[in-house]
Write a protein that holds these residues in place. Sequence first.
Motif, PDB file in Angstrom:
ATOM      1  N   ILE A  65      31.688  95.413  38.963  1.00 23.46           N
ATOM      2  CA  ILE A  65      32.947  96.002  38.483  1.00 23.46           C
ATOM      3  C   ILE A  65      33.080  95.674  36.997  1.00 23.46           C
ATOM      4  N   HIS A  66      32.699  94.463  36.625  1.00 19.31           N
ATOM      5  CA  HIS A  66      32.743  94.043  35.223  1.00 19.31           C
ATOM      6  C   HIS A  66      31.608  94.692  34.422  1.00 19.31           C
ATOM      7  N   GLY A  67      30.490  94.944  35.112  1.00 13.66           N
ATOM      8  CA  GLY A  67      29.359  95.589  34.452  1.00 13.66           C
ATOM      9  C   GLY A  67      29.705  96.999  34.027  1.00 13.66           C
ATOM     10  N   MET A  73      38.871  96.464  29.434  1.00 11.72           N
ATOM     11  CA  MET A  73      39.393  95.130  29.657  1.00 11.72           C
ATOM     12  C   MET A  73      38.967  94.132  28.584  1.00 11.72           C
ATOM     13  N   HIS A  74      38.336  94.630  27.520  1.00 10.61           N
ATOM     14  CA  HIS A  74      38.025  93.779  26.370  1.00 10.61           C
ATOM     15  C   HIS A  74      38.365  94.574  25.115  1.00 10.61           C
ATOM     16  N   THR A  75      38.527  93.868  24.026  1.00  8.61           N
ATOM     17  CA  THR A  75      38.779  94.561  22.766  1.00  8.61           C
ATOM     18  C   THR A  75      37.614  95.485  22.422  1.00  8.61           C
ATOM     19  N   TRP A  94      44.001  91.978  32.948  1.00  9.29           N
ATOM     20  CA  TRP A  94      42.893  92.478  33.769  1.00  9.29           C
ATOM     21  C   TRP A  94      42.098  91.315  34.350  1.00  9.29           C
ATOM     22  N   HIS A  95      41.779  90.350  33.506  1.00  8.31           N
ATOM     23  CA  HIS A  95      40.997  89.213  34.000  1.00  8.31           C
ATOM     24  C   HIS A  95      41.803  88.334  34.960  1.00  8.31           C
ATOM     25  N   ARG A  96      43.115  88.302  34.809  1.00  9.84           N
ATOM     26  CA  ARG A  96      43.943  87.555  35.781  1.00  9.84           C
ATOM     27  C   ARG A  96      43.813  88.202  37.160  1.00  9.84           C
ATOM     28  N   ILE A 210      30.008  79.952  36.129  1.00  3.62           N
ATOM     29  CA  ILE A 210      30.810  79.329  35.077  1.00  3.62           C
ATOM     30  C   ILE A 210      31.816  80.319  34.482  1.00  3.62           C
ATOM     31  N   PHE A 211      31.514  81.623  34.555  1.00  2.00           N
ATOM     32  CA  PHE A 211      32.434  82.655  34.077  1.00  2.00           C
ATOM     33  C   PHE A 211      33.829  82.439  34.660  1.00  2.00           C
ATOM     34  N   TRP A 212      33.893  82.139  35.954  1.00  2.00           N
ATOM     35  CA  TRP A 212      35.179  82.042  36.649  1.00  2.00           C
ATOM     36  C   TRP A 212      35.957  80.828  36.193  1.00  2.00           C
ATOM     37  N   HIS A 214      35.549  79.373  33.272  1.00  3.33           N
ATOM     38  CA  HIS A 214      35.904  79.647  31.873  1.00  3.33           C
ATOM     39  C   HIS A 214      37.138  80.556  31.814  1.00  3.33           C
ATOM     40  N   HIS A 215      37.133  81.602  32.634  1.00  4.47           N
ATOM     41  CA  HIS A 215      38.274  82.517  32.615  1.00  4.47           C
ATOM     42  C   HIS A 215      39.532  81.902  33.220  1.00  4.47           C
ATOM     43  N   ALA A 216      39.361  80.970  34.143  1.00  6.78           N
ATOM     44  CA  ALA A 216      40.544  80.270  34.652  1.00  6.78           C
ATOM     45  C   ALA A 216      41.169  79.457  33.517  1.00  6.78           C
TER      46      ALA A 216
HETATM   47 CU   LIG Z   1      35.398  90.104  30.798  1.00 10.18          CU
END
Ligand SMILES: [Cu+2]
Length: 268
Positions: A65-67, A73-75, A94-96, A210-212, A214-216
């Motif tokens: 979904i992110h791919g 969802m990003h600048t 979006w990331h929340r 680690i993405f998760w 980091h985003h938390a």
């Molecule tokens: Cu992202």
Amino acid sequence: MLKFSDLRLTDDFVKKELPFFNRPNPNPSYRRRNEAKMTKKQRQRFTSSLKTLIDDGWFNEFVNIHGNMDYHMHTCNMMTGRCSLMGTYRFLAWHRVYLLKLEEKLREVDKRNFVPYWRWTKRRRFPKWLLETAPKGMKMLNGMSYDVRRDIKDPSGLPTRADMKSRLTLSNYREFTLALEGMEPRGAHNTVHTWVGGTMNTMYSPADPIFWLHHAECDRLWYIWQIKNPDQHPPLTGKDAIMNPWSNRYKDISDLKSLPYTYGQLRV
Ligand SMILES: [Cu+2]
């Protein structure tokens, strides 16, 4: 049950002036914890539940979904190189939602799960306990297969606490989110992605666990900022305010008291 007084808000002003309409949920279902403070059991539960989702293929689809960068969802879109303020405005919300969806799934596997946060300003190294959790044989949207790779840098390259504290003093939504996500000069979120390197530097970054974490941490920083800046919102309307491919609206996801979770610590 978590009491509001447990939230350890260090800033007196926040305690006194906390506006009624954007305060943390006083009865959250669960608390997201600092990865450094988790017990061995909690860590094992997290990695083994994640492995369950990886093994049954759910995780791969979820990463993709992110791919697919069509969701603004990003600048900047890594595929096209195009940047837009709409992506800037949707980034945090979006990331929340994205984190919440993974967390829901992890909690279906085991009700005690939560997405931990990695305080990279304080624990300035890759969490050791997560080193070995690196999915292999993942499939991109075009069918190409890849293993999660990292190219971890020197601790000095991570954002500092002083830096984050100063970014959190920005009182305008656009300025704040850009300083957190990162345009020039290198926002914190982008810096950490690059610091881990490898898969984290691509649009398949959520494949690295680690993405998760980091985003938390990014979400936690937004959460802290929201308490202090309850009137600051991105100018999203119509379908831009819906965090597709899900149906969650900005206005609901930004309302702290309606979130099922709170954070173990609310200091930068
Ligand atoms: Cu992202």
